[in-house]
Enzyme design. Structure first.
Site, short mmCIF file in Angstrom:
data_model
loop_
_atom_site.label_atom_id
_atom_site.label_comp_id
_atom_site.label_asym_id
_atom_site.label_seq_id
_atom_site.Cartn_x
_atom_site.Cartn_y
_atom_site.Cartn_z
N GLY A 143 41.00 36.27 34.70
CA GLY A 143 40.48 37.09 34.27
C GLY A 143 39.43 37.14 33.11
N GLY A 144 38.99 36.34 32.49
CA GLY A 144 37.79 35.33 32.02
C GLY A 144 36.26 35.63 32.96
N GLU A 172 51.07 34.76 38.32
CA GLU A 172 50.19 34.54 36.80
C GLU A 172 51.10 33.72 36.16
OE1 GLU A 172 46.31 36.85 37.18
OE2 GLU A 172 48.72 38.20 35.89
N SER A 209 43.21 31.19 34.44
CA SER A 209 42.90 30.26 33.60
C SER A 209 41.72 29.92 35.51
CB SER A 209 43.29 28.78 33.42
OG SER A 209 43.22 29.46 32.05
N GLU A 216 50.76 40.85 30.40
CA GLU A 216 50.25 41.95 29.01
C GLU A 216 50.66 42.92 28.96
OE1 GLU A 216 45.78 41.11 29.84
OE2 GLU A 216 46.25 38.59 29.09
N ASN A 258 40.12 41.10 36.82
CA ASN A 258 40.75 42.05 35.93
C ASN A 258 39.84 41.90 33.83
OD1 ASN A 258 42.34 42.59 33.95
ND2 ASN A 258 43.64 41.06 34.19
N TRP A 259 38.55 43.38 34.10
CA TRP A 259 38.06 43.14 33.37
C TRP A 259 38.61 43.19 32.28
CZ3 TRP A 259 33.48 46.55 34.96
CH2 TRP A 259 33.28 45.77 35.67
N LYS A 260 40.54 43.68 31.94
CA LYS A 260 41.09 43.54 30.62
C LYS A 260 40.33 45.16 29.35
CE LYS A 260 42.76 39.36 31.17
NZ LYS A 260 44.09 37.97 30.95
N HIS A 299 50.87 43.30 35.03
CA HIS A 299 50.71 42.14 34.52
C HIS A 299 51.04 41.89 33.38
CE1 HIS A 299 48.02 40.05 32.18
NE2 HIS A 299 47.22 39.18 33.43
N GLY A 340 44.50 33.03 30.06
CA GLY A 340 43.46 32.76 29.27
C GLY A 340 43.54 31.50 28.25
#
Ligand code: PEP
Length: 252
Positions: free
Chosen positions: A235-236, A168, A214, A98, A9-11, A96, A174
Site C-alpha cells: 500500500g503506502g 494481509e 506495512s 478496506e 495498491n495505490w488505494k 481487500h 497501514g
C-alpha cells in the site's frame, strides 16, 4: 513454478496527472533495472486506460482495485470486470479488507466478483486476513480458511490456478506494524496446505501467495525470504517509485 510478484495498491491516492507521473517514473526505473519478479500496479479506475498506455506491459502489469459484482446494467457508479479489461488492465484486487470493512463486501459478493473477473480474463489478486481481535483470540487460521473456502472454493481447479492470493493481516495494514517473518511464513504455509487439501499439491505449489501489511524496503527481504511468501501487496510504499523499487529489489 509459481511466480514472485510485487503488486502496488495505490488505494484512493494520486490525481490522474500524479498517477501518470508515478507510472512513468517506475517504468523508467524498471526499464533500466529489469526486475527479478513480476510487478503490478493497482491504480484507481480512472487511471487505468492511461497507465496501461504508458507502461511496458512486459515489465509492469496493471490492476484495478475492485470491480462490480454484476456483469452490466443499471448499477450507477459501478465499474464492471469487462470495463476494467477493456482499459488494457490484466489484474483486479478483490476482497481487500478496506472493501470488506467499509463497503460491506461479503463472501457471497466476492464470489460473484471473482467469477466475473475470471470470465473477463482478469487475474484476481484475492485478499484475505484477520483483524487483531481474531488473532488475539487465536481464530486467525479459521478466519482465513473460511475466507478462502467461501470466496474461492467454488472454482474448478483450472479456474483456481488463475488466482493470486494476498494474505494481509488487517492489524498490519497501514499501521506500521508488520507481521514477523515467522508469523507470515506460518500463515502462508497454512494457506498452502488448505489449498493442497482442496486442489492437490501441484495447484497449491503453483499458487503465488503475497504478504501485505506495512511492507517496506527495510523489511521486504526478510519477509520474501520465507519459502511460502511469494512477494507482497504494497500500500503506502507503492506511492513512491523509489520505495516501491526498494521492495522489488528484495528479489535481486
Ligand atoms: C494494503 O492495503 O494492501 C497494504 C498492504 O497497505 P500498507 O502497505 O500501507 O500496509
Amino acid at each position: 513454478m509459481r511466480k514472485n510478484i510485487v503488486a502496488g495498491n495505490w488505494k484512493m491516492n494520486k490525481t490522474l496527472n500524479e498517477g501518470i507521473e508515478l507510472a512513468k517514473e517506475l517504468n523508467d526505473i524498471l526499464s533500466k533495472n529489469k526486475p527479478n519478479c513480476d510487478v503490478v500496479i493497482g491504480t484507481p479506475f480512472i487511471h487505468l486506460a492511461e497507465v496501461t498506455k504508458i507502461v511496458d506491459k512486459n515489465i509492469i502489469g496493471v490492476s484495478a482495485q475492485n470491480c462490480a459484482d454484476k456483469a452490466s446494467g443499471a448499477y450507477t457508479g459501478e465499474v464492471s470486470a469487462a470495463m476494467v479489461k477493456s482499459t488494457g488492465a490484466d489484474y483486479v484486487i478483490l476482497g481487500h479488507s478496506e472493501r470488506r470493512a467499509y463497503y460491506g463486501e461479503t463472501d457471497e459478493i466476492l464470489k460473484n466478483k471473482v467469477d466475473l473477473a475470471l470470465e473477463n480474463d482478469l487475474t484476481p489478486i484475492f485478499c484475505i486476513g484477520e483483524v487483531l481481535e481474531e488473532r488475539e483470540s487465536e481464530k486467525h487460521f479459521d478466519v482465513v480458511k473460511s475466507q478462502i473456502e467461501n470466496g474461492l472454493f467454488h472454482l474448478s481447479s483450472d479456474e483456481f490456478s488463475k488466482i493470486v492470493l494476498a494474505y494481509e493481516p488487517v492489524w498490519a495494514i497501514g499501521t506500521g506494524k508488520t507481521a514477523s517473518p515467522e508469523q507470515a511464513q506460518e500463515m502462508h504455509a497454512f494457506i498452502r496446505k488448505t489449498l493442497a487439501e482442496k486442489y492437490g499439491e501441484e495447484v497449491a505449489d503453483n499458487t503465488s501467495i503475497l504478504y501485505g501489511g506495512s511492507c517496506k524496503p527495510s523489511n521486504a527481504k526478510e519477509l520474501f525470504a520465507n519459502p511460502d511468501v511469494d512477494g507482497g501487496l504494497i500500500g503506502g510504499a507503492s506511492l513512491n517509485a523509489k520505495d516501491f523499487h526498494g521492495i522489488i529489489v528484495a528479489f535481486d
